[in-house]
Design a protein around this motif. Sequence first.
Motif, PDB file in Angstrom:
ATOM      1  N   LEU A   1     -10.066  -3.446   3.948  1.00 23.06           N
ATOM      2  CA  LEU A   1     -11.115  -3.088   2.983  1.00 23.06           C
ATOM      3  C   LEU A   1     -11.717  -4.330   2.339  1.00 23.06           C
ATOM      4  CD1 LEU A   1      -9.341  -0.015   1.343  1.00 23.06           C
ATOM      5  CD2 LEU A   1     -11.353   0.042   2.840  1.00 23.06           C
ATOM      6  N   ALA A   2     -10.877  -5.315   2.008  1.00 20.68           N
ATOM      7  CA  ALA A   2     -11.394  -6.553   1.416  1.00 20.68           C
ATOM      8  C   ALA A   2     -12.289  -7.287   2.404  1.00 20.68           C
ATOM      9  CB  ALA A   2     -10.233  -7.442   0.977  1.00 20.68           C
ATOM     10  N   GLN A   3     -11.877  -7.322   3.673  1.00 15.23           N
ATOM     11  CA  GLN A   3     -12.698  -7.958   4.699  1.00 15.23           C
ATOM     12  C   GLN A   3     -13.994  -7.189   4.942  1.00 15.23           C
ATOM     13  OE1 GLN A   3      -9.812  -8.267   7.873  1.00 15.23           O
ATOM     14  NE2 GLN A   3      -8.583  -9.748   6.728  1.00 15.23           N
ATOM     15  N   GLY A   4     -14.001  -5.888   4.567  1.00 16.82           N
ATOM     16  CA  GLY A   4     -15.209  -5.071   4.646  1.00 16.82           C
ATOM     17  C   GLY A   4     -16.078  -5.179   3.404  1.00 16.82           C
ATOM     18  N   GLY A   5     -15.684  -6.032   2.443  1.00 19.28           N
ATOM     19  CA  GLY A   5     -16.535  -6.299   1.287  1.00 19.28           C
ATOM     20  C   GLY A   5     -16.131  -5.616  -0.008  1.00 19.28           C
ATOM     21  N   PHE A   6     -14.991  -4.940  -0.046  1.00 17.27           N
ATOM     22  CA  PHE A   6     -14.558  -4.248  -1.261  1.00 17.27           C
ATOM     23  C   PHE A   6     -13.628  -5.113  -2.107  1.00 17.27           C
ATOM     24  CE2 PHE A   6     -15.484  -0.659   1.609  1.00 17.27           C
ATOM     25  CZ  PHE A   6     -16.286   0.123   0.786  1.00 17.27           C
TER      26      PHE A   6
ATOM     27  N   LEU B   1       1.577   5.741  13.273  1.00 17.77           N
ATOM     28  CA  LEU B   1       0.736   6.807  12.728  1.00 17.77           C
ATOM     29  C   LEU B   1       0.079   6.365  11.429  1.00 17.77           C
ATOM     30  CD1 LEU B   1       2.631  10.219  13.114  1.00 17.77           C
ATOM     31  CD2 LEU B   1       0.391   9.618  14.032  1.00 17.77           C
ATOM     32  N   GLY B   2       0.848   5.679  10.578  1.00 20.71           N
ATOM     33  CA  GLY B   2       0.298   5.192   9.323  1.00 20.71           C
ATOM     34  C   GLY B   2      -0.827   4.197   9.548  1.00 20.71           C
ATOM     35  N   LEU B   3      -0.667   3.306  10.527  1.00 22.59           N
ATOM     36  CA  LEU B   3      -1.717   2.314  10.799  1.00 22.59           C
ATOM     37  C   LEU B   3      -2.950   2.970  11.407  1.00 22.59           C
ATOM     38  CD1 LEU B   3       0.481  -0.696  11.998  1.00 22.59           C
ATOM     39  CD2 LEU B   3      -0.645  -0.376   9.781  1.00 22.59           C
ATOM     40  N   ARG B   4      -2.791   4.094  12.086  1.00 24.51           N
ATOM     41  CA  ARG B   4      -3.965   4.850  12.550  1.00 24.51           C
ATOM     42  C   ARG B   4      -4.727   5.425  11.351  1.00 24.51           C
ATOM     43  NH1 ARG B   4      -3.622   5.705  18.263  1.00 24.51           N
ATOM     44  NH2 ARG B   4      -5.057   7.457  18.311  1.00 24.51           N
ATOM     45  N   ASP B   5      -3.977   5.880  10.335  1.00 24.90           N
ATOM     46  CA  ASP B   5      -4.623   6.325   9.090  1.00 24.90           C
ATOM     47  C   ASP B   5      -5.403   5.173   8.454  1.00 24.90           C
ATOM     48  OD1 ASP B   5      -3.216   8.713   9.444  1.00 24.90           O
ATOM     49  OD2 ASP B   5      -1.760   8.286   7.863  1.00 24.90           O
ATOM     50  N   VAL B   6      -4.753   4.007   8.385  1.00 26.83           N
ATOM     51  CA  VAL B   6      -5.374   2.820   7.790  1.00 26.83           C
ATOM     52  C   VAL B   6      -6.707   2.524   8.473  1.00 26.83           C
ATOM     53  CG1 VAL B   6      -5.169   0.286   7.641  1.00 26.83           C
ATOM     54  CG2 VAL B   6      -3.248   1.743   6.954  1.00 26.83           C
ATOM     55  N   ALA B   7      -6.688   2.505   9.810  1.00 29.43           N
ATOM     56  CA  ALA B   7      -7.895   2.168  10.569  1.00 29.43           C
ATOM     57  C   ALA B   7      -9.000   3.199  10.357  1.00 29.43           C
ATOM     58  CB  ALA B   7      -7.555   2.053  12.058  1.00 29.43           C
ATOM     59  N   ALA B   8      -8.632   4.477  10.353  1.00 22.53           N
ATOM     60  CA  ALA B   8      -9.631   5.539  10.187  1.00 22.53           C
ATOM     61  C   ALA B   8     -10.223   5.522   8.779  1.00 22.53           C
ATOM     62  CB  ALA B   8      -9.006   6.905  10.484  1.00 22.53           C
ATOM     63  N   LEU B   9      -9.379   5.407   7.750  1.00 19.63           N
ATOM     64  CA  LEU B   9      -9.887   5.415   6.375  1.00 19.63           C
ATOM     65  C   LEU B   9     -10.776   4.204   6.118  1.00 19.63           C
ATOM     66  CD1 LEU B   9      -9.946   6.743   3.591  1.00 19.63           C
ATOM     67  CD2 LEU B   9      -7.907   5.415   2.991  1.00 19.63           C
ATOM     68  N   ALA B  10     -10.346   3.028   6.586  1.00 20.89           N
ATOM     69  CA  ALA B  10     -11.166   1.824   6.395  1.00 20.89           C
ATOM     70  C   ALA B  10     -12.542   2.008   7.036  1.00 20.89           C
ATOM     71  CB  ALA B  10     -10.455   0.599   6.988  1.00 20.89           C
ATOM     72  N   GLU B  11     -12.564   2.554   8.245  1.00 19.27           N
ATOM     73  CA  GLU B  11     -13.845   2.735   8.935  1.00 19.27           C
ATOM     74  C   GLU B  11     -14.737   3.740   8.214  1.00 19.27           C
ATOM     75  OE1 GLU B  11     -15.098   3.934  13.471  1.00 19.27           O
ATOM     76  OE2 GLU B  11     -13.683   2.301  13.109  1.00 19.27           O
ATOM     77  N   VAL B  12     -14.169   4.863   7.784  1.00 21.00           N
ATOM     78  CA  VAL B  12     -14.943   5.894   7.075  1.00 21.00           C
ATOM     79  C   VAL B  12     -15.552   5.310   5.797  1.00 21.00           C
ATOM     80  CG1 VAL B  12     -14.685   7.997   5.689  1.00 21.00           C
ATOM     81  CG2 VAL B  12     -13.766   7.920   8.011  1.00 21.00           C
ATOM     82  N   VAL B  13     -14.742   4.588   5.031  1.00 11.81           N
ATOM     83  CA  VAL B  13     -15.187   4.072   3.731  1.00 11.81           C
ATOM     84  C   VAL B  13     -16.213   2.951   3.892  1.00 11.81           C
ATOM     85  CG1 VAL B  13     -14.363   2.827   1.689  1.00 11.81           C
ATOM     86  CG2 VAL B  13     -13.100   4.797   2.513  1.00 11.81           C
ATOM     87  N   ILE B  14     -15.975   2.041   4.831  1.00 12.67           N
ATOM     88  CA  ILE B  14     -16.914   0.933   5.060  1.00 12.67           C
ATOM     89  C   ILE B  14     -18.264   1.464   5.531  1.00 12.67           C
ATOM     90  CG2 ILE B  14     -17.375  -1.051   6.572  1.00 12.67           C
ATOM     91  CD1 ILE B  14     -14.310  -1.672   6.350  1.00 12.67           C
ATOM     92  N   HIS B  15     -18.250   2.421   6.448  1.00 10.77           N
ATOM     93  CA  HIS B  15     -19.511   2.998   6.942  1.00 10.77           C
ATOM     94  C   HIS B  15     -20.224   3.795   5.846  1.00 10.77           C
ATOM     95  CE1 HIS B  15     -18.455   2.766  11.523  1.00 10.77           C
ATOM     96  NE2 HIS B  15     -18.390   1.610  10.917  1.00 10.77           N
TER      97      HIS B  15
ATOM     98  N   ARG C   1      -9.668   9.428  19.880  1.00 11.31           N
ATOM     99  CA  ARG C   1     -10.825   8.747  19.281  1.00 11.31           C
ATOM    100  C   ARG C   1     -10.324   7.567  18.443  1.00 11.31           C
ATOM    101  NH1 ARG C   1     -14.169  11.141  14.255  1.00 11.31           N
ATOM    102  NH2 ARG C   1     -15.497   9.332  13.856  1.00 11.31           N
ATOM    103  N   LEU C   2     -10.543   6.357  18.938  1.00 13.17           N
ATOM    104  CA  LEU C   2      -9.965   5.172  18.301  1.00 13.17           C
ATOM    105  C   LEU C   2     -10.922   4.552  17.298  1.00 13.17           C
ATOM    106  CD1 LEU C   2      -8.155   3.076  21.054  1.00 13.17           C
ATOM    107  CD2 LEU C   2      -7.185   4.679  19.433  1.00 13.17           C
ATOM    108  N   PRO C   3     -10.476   4.316  16.057  1.00 16.09           N
ATOM    109  CA  PRO C   3     -11.263   3.500  15.133  1.00 16.09           C
ATOM    110  C   PRO C   3     -11.371   2.073  15.660  1.00 16.09           C
ATOM    111  CG  PRO C   3      -9.463   4.655  13.995  1.00 16.09           C
ATOM    112  CD  PRO C   3      -9.225   4.790  15.470  1.00 16.09           C
ATOM    113  N   ALA C   4     -12.368   1.325  15.160  1.00 19.93           N
ATOM    114  CA  ALA C   4     -12.618  -0.030  15.644  1.00 19.93           C
ATOM    115  C   ALA C   4     -11.399  -0.922  15.498  1.00 19.93           C
ATOM    116  CB  ALA C   4     -13.804  -0.629  14.888  1.00 19.93           C
ATOM    117  N   LEU C   5     -10.685  -0.842  14.374  1.00 21.79           N
ATOM    118  CA  LEU C   5      -9.541  -1.728  14.148  1.00 21.79           C
ATOM    119  C   LEU C   5      -8.462  -1.554  15.211  1.00 21.79           C
ATOM    120  CD1 LEU C   5      -9.190  -1.445  10.263  1.00 21.79           C
ATOM    121  CD2 LEU C   5      -9.734  -3.536  11.538  1.00 21.79           C
TER     122      LEU C   5
END
Length: 404
Positions: free
Chosen positions: A23-28, A303-317, A394-398
Motif C-alpha cells: 500500500l505504501a508503494q502504491g502511494g498510501f 492464502l493470507g498473501l493472496r488476500d494481501v495482493a487482492a486488497l492492495a490491488e482493489v484499493v490502489i485501483h 484470477r491472480l492479482p498483479a502482486l
Amino acid sequence: MMGMSDIVIIGGGLNGLPLALALAQGGFDVTVADARPAPDRAAVGFDGRAYSLAAASRNLLGAVGVWSRVEDRAQPIRRIRTAGGRAGLGASPFSLTFDGAEIEGGPMGTMLEDRFLYAALLDAVHAEPRIRLISGDRAVAQSEGRVTLASGTELEARLIVGCDGRGSGMAQRAGVHRTGWDYGQMALVAAVEHERPHEGVAHQLFLPSGPLAILPLPGNRSSIVWSEKTEIAQAVQALPDAEYLAALQPRFGDFLGRLTLVGRRYSYPLSLSLADSFVAPRLALVGDAAHGVHPLAGQGLNLGLRDVAALAEVVIHARRRGEDIGAPGVLARYQDWRRPETRALALGMDAMNRLFSNENPILRLGRDLGLGAVNAVPGLRRGFIRQAAGLSGRLPALLRGERP
C-alpha cells in the motif's frame, strides 16, 4: 492523541507487514499497530518455525522488495511427493509426485524460516517513509474508521484492516461471526536433522490419524507438521525429546536416516474457521482474521498473501478512479474476489483431511488409486502443480510479481 493515515493495519505479522509495503508503494500513508514488541521476534535464533511459500507468494515478496533480502536463506521445494501410509508400514506404493520442473517460473514452493522472513519484512517497513509502525500496543476499541489502542492513542483512517489473527478482536468488535468446527486434532510442529540429504523433496504422508508433512530446510534439516488426534498429540508433546522421536520415527520412516530434534517443539489445536464476511463498515479482514484452515499443504500463509495482493490491488485501483477506498462498494470487490475462493479451498482441504484421516479400507483403496491415476496423467498433474504453486485462478498483479 489522534493519528490520521490513509489506512490503518491492526497486526504487524506476516500479512500486515507485506500489505503495508504494497500500500505504501502504491502511494498510501499507512500506520501499522502490532501488539507484540517487534525486535524480540526478529532477533531469535533457529527455533524450528518455517513456512512453505508458494511460487505466487514468492512473486509478491519480490514485488514489494523483500525477496532479495531472504533468497539466500531459502530452500527451494523441487518436488512434492504425496502418499497414503500407516505408522510402521511406510508410504503406500500409490503416490502422486509434483515436480516443479513441469511448470514455468522456477520451484513450485520455497521453505523459509519465520525469523528470516519477519526480520526482512521489518527492515523493509523501517526503510519505507510512508509507513508508521507502532509496536507493543494493542487495539482495544473501534468504531467506523477509528481504532483506540491500549495506550490511549486513537488512530483514524478511511480504511482499517484487521490482520490480527484467528481470534481477531477487530472482527469480533465489528460483529463479524465465524463458521467452522474443531477437527479433534492437534498439529505438532518441530524441526529435525537427518543423516541423508532431502534433495529438496517435500513429503505429505496421509496417516489414518492425520497428515504428516516433511518439508525441506537448508542443509540436512526438515520441518515437520504432524497432525494427530488430540489426546495422542497432547501425550506426545509432553514426552522428553528421545521419546518424542521414538514416536515420530515409525511415522516418518527411515528414508532420511536417523533423526535428531533441533530448535523448539510447538503444538496447536486444529480447526476450520471462516468469517461470515471479510468486510464490515470501513473494515477489511485479511489472513487468519478472515479464515483459519487445516495446515494440510501449508496453505495458511499463502492464502493470507493472496488476500494481501487482492486488497492492495482493489484499493490502489479505487483511488486511481477517485473512489472512497473504504466505501462499501470498494470493499465488496475485495470480498467477492477472495471469499468464494477461500471458502472452496478451505472446504476442499477439509474434505481431503476427512478422506485421508481414517482406517476405512475402501476409502484407502479409492484414495490410493486416485493418487496413482492423477500421477499417470501429465496434464492433470500439471494442473495440480499450478494450484500448489498458487498460480491458478484470477491472480492479482502482486502474485505475478508486478506492481498493481
